[in-house]
Design an enzyme around this catalytic site. Structure first.
Site, short mmCIF file in Angstrom:
data_model
loop_
_atom_site.label_atom_id
_atom_site.label_comp_id
_atom_site.label_asym_id
_atom_site.label_seq_id
_atom_site.Cartn_x
_atom_site.Cartn_y
_atom_site.Cartn_z
N ALA A 29 0.78 -1.25 0.00
CA ALA A 29 0.00 0.00 0.00
C ALA A 29 0.81 1.29 0.00
CB ALA A 29 -0.95 0.00 1.19
N ALA A 30 2.08 1.27 0.41
CA ALA A 30 2.81 2.55 0.55
C ALA A 30 3.24 3.08 -0.81
CB ALA A 30 4.04 2.35 1.43
N ARG B 98 8.51 2.73 4.76
CA ARG B 98 7.44 3.16 3.85
C ARG B 98 6.07 3.09 4.53
NH1 ARG B 98 8.46 3.46 -1.67
NH2 ARG B 98 6.46 2.54 -2.24
N CYS C 40 3.09 -0.69 -12.82
CA CYS C 40 3.32 0.49 -13.66
C CYS C 40 4.49 0.21 -14.59
CB CYS C 40 3.54 1.73 -12.79
SG CYS C 40 4.90 1.56 -11.64
N1 SAM Z 1 0.08 1.02 -3.85
C1 SAM Z 1 1.07 2.06 -3.64
C2 SAM Z 1 0.47 3.40 -3.96
O1 SAM Z 1 -0.46 3.46 -4.77
O2 SAM Z 1 0.93 4.40 -3.41
C3 SAM Z 1 2.34 1.77 -4.41
C4 SAM Z 1 2.91 0.42 -4.15
S1 SAM Z 1 4.47 0.15 -4.89
C5 SAM Z 1 4.10 -0.01 -6.57
C6 SAM Z 1 4.83 -1.49 -4.41
C7 SAM Z 1 5.06 -1.71 -2.93
O3 SAM Z 1 5.33 -3.11 -2.74
C8 SAM Z 1 6.22 -0.97 -2.33
O4 SAM Z 1 5.79 -0.14 -1.30
C9 SAM Z 1 7.15 -2.06 -1.79
O5 SAM Z 1 7.76 -1.75 -0.56
C10 SAM Z 1 6.21 -3.23 -1.67
N2 SAM Z 1 6.89 -4.55 -1.75
C11 SAM Z 1 8.14 -4.83 -2.14
N3 SAM Z 1 8.40 -6.16 -2.05
C12 SAM Z 1 7.27 -6.73 -1.59
C13 SAM Z 1 6.91 -8.07 -1.26
N4 SAM Z 1 7.75 -9.08 -1.43
N5 SAM Z 1 5.67 -8.28 -0.77
C14 SAM Z 1 4.80 -7.26 -0.61
N6 SAM Z 1 5.09 -5.98 -0.92
C15 SAM Z 1 6.31 -5.71 -1.39
#
Ligand code: SAM
Length: 454
Positions: A109-110, A137, A230
């Site tokens: 979500a971050a 994050r 994205c």
């Molecule tokens: N949904 C967010 C927004 O709209 O602001 C953006 C999310 S970003 C594209 C992807 C997120 O996945 C990052 O915050 C990252 O820390 C997290 N992430 C990275 N590896 C992950 C994992 N193995 N499992 C779950 N989340 C992960």
């Protein structure tokens, strides 16, 4: 801008005669704002923006502009009137379409772009679990959700595996906005561009498959699962969905009907034709930097009973804290339900019974109402950010060009006659935070960690 040759060769091979237009559009910067319906009617909010904006056909709450402006520094941003979000990212909330009262999980979500959209569509009713694996994050996520006025949200800092183990088939809707190679964000994120290699695409694809396997376990029968990235690489998009469908026969891929979206490209990765039901936003065809989406629905399975929401009885001390802390600042305090006092003497209103999340890493168990410090009750900033002026006993409304506004956001004070106590400070009626008036002096209680950003 210089792009990696492997990236360009691949895209040229796939896009053919569309490639020159794509390449030109890849370097563009579009600036999107999503307005907050928790702050007022969307049309009225749009009319108050000081910039000329264009509508986003697929998102009624969204607008965009081509020119750069100090969007993140405007007091309306500080007051949660809008969130800065790429136009193509705004489709996630529209496609998943969470309804008030549903139980929804945002698994990655971050910093909170999509989570704030989900909260808005749910009108703060039901449960949103906003999860982020990175602790750093997750703090930013909490800050953004609080600024937005979220009250139905539990923020967790967990791995998808741990959530799937704890909450099998619990959610009506799950969003996986997956970590990806970010090819769509090259123009605004030079680090993503520098790090791109063919093998990074493969690494992300592997991680995305693992996340989706866990996400599937969290969806209730009949529930929806939205996957998004994205990036343009089919290995991270259509191929992930093709593999998911072959491993999860209890899910079906739903068609996407949205202005601006074009069909997925299964032929780019030898995926079955059904995968054309996925959707792509392209930067050379619409506003925004590009996105991929796939909406899945769990069509079979026994519906497990939803755990009964057992909230422990409220100790007298907590009731007292609520009445004297929150009750003293508000005209009509929310009912004394679902309250929770944590071990640090912070008072929350939680959307989900503690027995359901005990043992998980929870950053915010709900709407942070107040804290007890040195025997005194302090209403929290998150409480203020979910209020309208009529909800507070005392208010002080400032205009955008009022010099007191800077003083408030910097933690200062000014002379202000009126009864002593907490005052909700607003800008044009939108909440900014608490001030405390004492003997004709109003002192800002704007949180120290936000002051630098004001
Ligand atoms: N949904 C967010 C927004 O709209 O602001 C953006 C999310 S970003 C594209 C992807 C997120 O996945 C990052 O915050 C990252 O820390 C997290 N992430 C990275 N590896 C992950 C994992 N193995 N499992 C779950 N989340 C992960």
């Amino acid at each position: 801008m210089t792009y990696p040759p492997d990236f360009l060769n691949r895209m040229q091979g796939w896009l053919g005669e569309e490639f020159p237009a794509f390449l030109t559009a890849l370097g563009k910067r579009d600036y999107g704002l999503r307005l907050n319906p928790l702050r007022g009617a969307i049309d009225a909010l749009r009319a108050r923006l000081p910039w000329p904006v264009e509508p986003i056909p697929w998102c009624p709450a969204g607008v965009w502009m081509r020119q750069e402006a100090p969007l993140g520094r405007h007091p309306y941003h500080t007051a949660g009137v809008y969130y800065l979000q790429d136009p193509s990212a705004m489709a996630a909330g529209v496609i998943l379409a969470p309804r008030p009262g549903e139980w929804v999980l945002d698994l990655a979500a971050a910093p909170g772009g999509k989570a704030t959209h989900l909260v808005a569509r749910m009108r703060n009713q039901g449960v949103l679990v906003a999860n982020e694996i990175s602790r750093r994050r997750a703090s930013v996520l909490a800050m953004n959700l609080e600024r937005w006025g979220a009250t139905n949200t539990l923020i967790t800092n967990e791995t998808p595996e741990r959530l799937a183990e704890r909450w099998p088939q619990l959610f009506d809707a799950v969003l996986v906005d997956a970590p990806c190679s970010g090819e769509g964000t090259f123009s605004r994120d030079p680090q993503t561009l520098r790090q791109w290699q063919l093998k990074t695409v493969q690494t992300y694809a592997h991680r995305q498959r693992e996340i989706m396997a866990q996400a599937a376990r969290l969806v209730r029968p009949g529930g929806r699962l939205l996957y998004g990235t994205c990036t343009f690489s089919p290995e991270e998009n259509e191929a992930i969905i093709a593999a998911f469908l072959s491993e999860h026969p209890d899910f079906t891929l739903q068609p996407l009907h949205l202005p601006g979206i074009t069909a997925g490209r299964p032929e780019w990765c030898a995926a079955p034709p059904i995968v054309r039901r996925t959707g792509r936003f392209w930067p050379h065809r619409t506003a925004g930097h590009g996105h991929f989406y796939a909406l899945l629905q769990r069509t079979s399975g026994e519906m497990p009973p939803r755990p009964s929401p057992h909230f422990p009885p409220l100790p007298g001390r907590v009731r007292h804290l609520y009445r004297h802390g929150v009750g003293a600042a508000l005209t009509d305090p929310p009912p004394e339900e679902q309250l929770l006092l944590d071990k640090h003497d912070n008072l929350y209103r939680t959307p989900l019974a503690p027995s359901l999340w005990k043992g998980l890493h929870v950053l915010r168990p709900g709407w942070w109402l107040a804290s007890l410090r040195h025997g005194k009750v302090q209403p929290d900033h998150a409480l203020a950010m979910a209020l309208r002026p009529a909800d507070a006993r005392h208010t002080c409304d400032l205009t955008v060009d009022d010099p007191r506004l800077r003083r408030f956001l910097g933690g200062g004070f000014w002379r202000e006659e009126g009864p002593d106590g907490f005052v909700l400070v607003t800008v044009d009626g939108f909440p900014l935070g608490w001030g405390k008036r004492s003997k004709g002096r109003l002192k800002s209680r704007y949180p120290v960690h936000l002051r630098r950003m004001a």
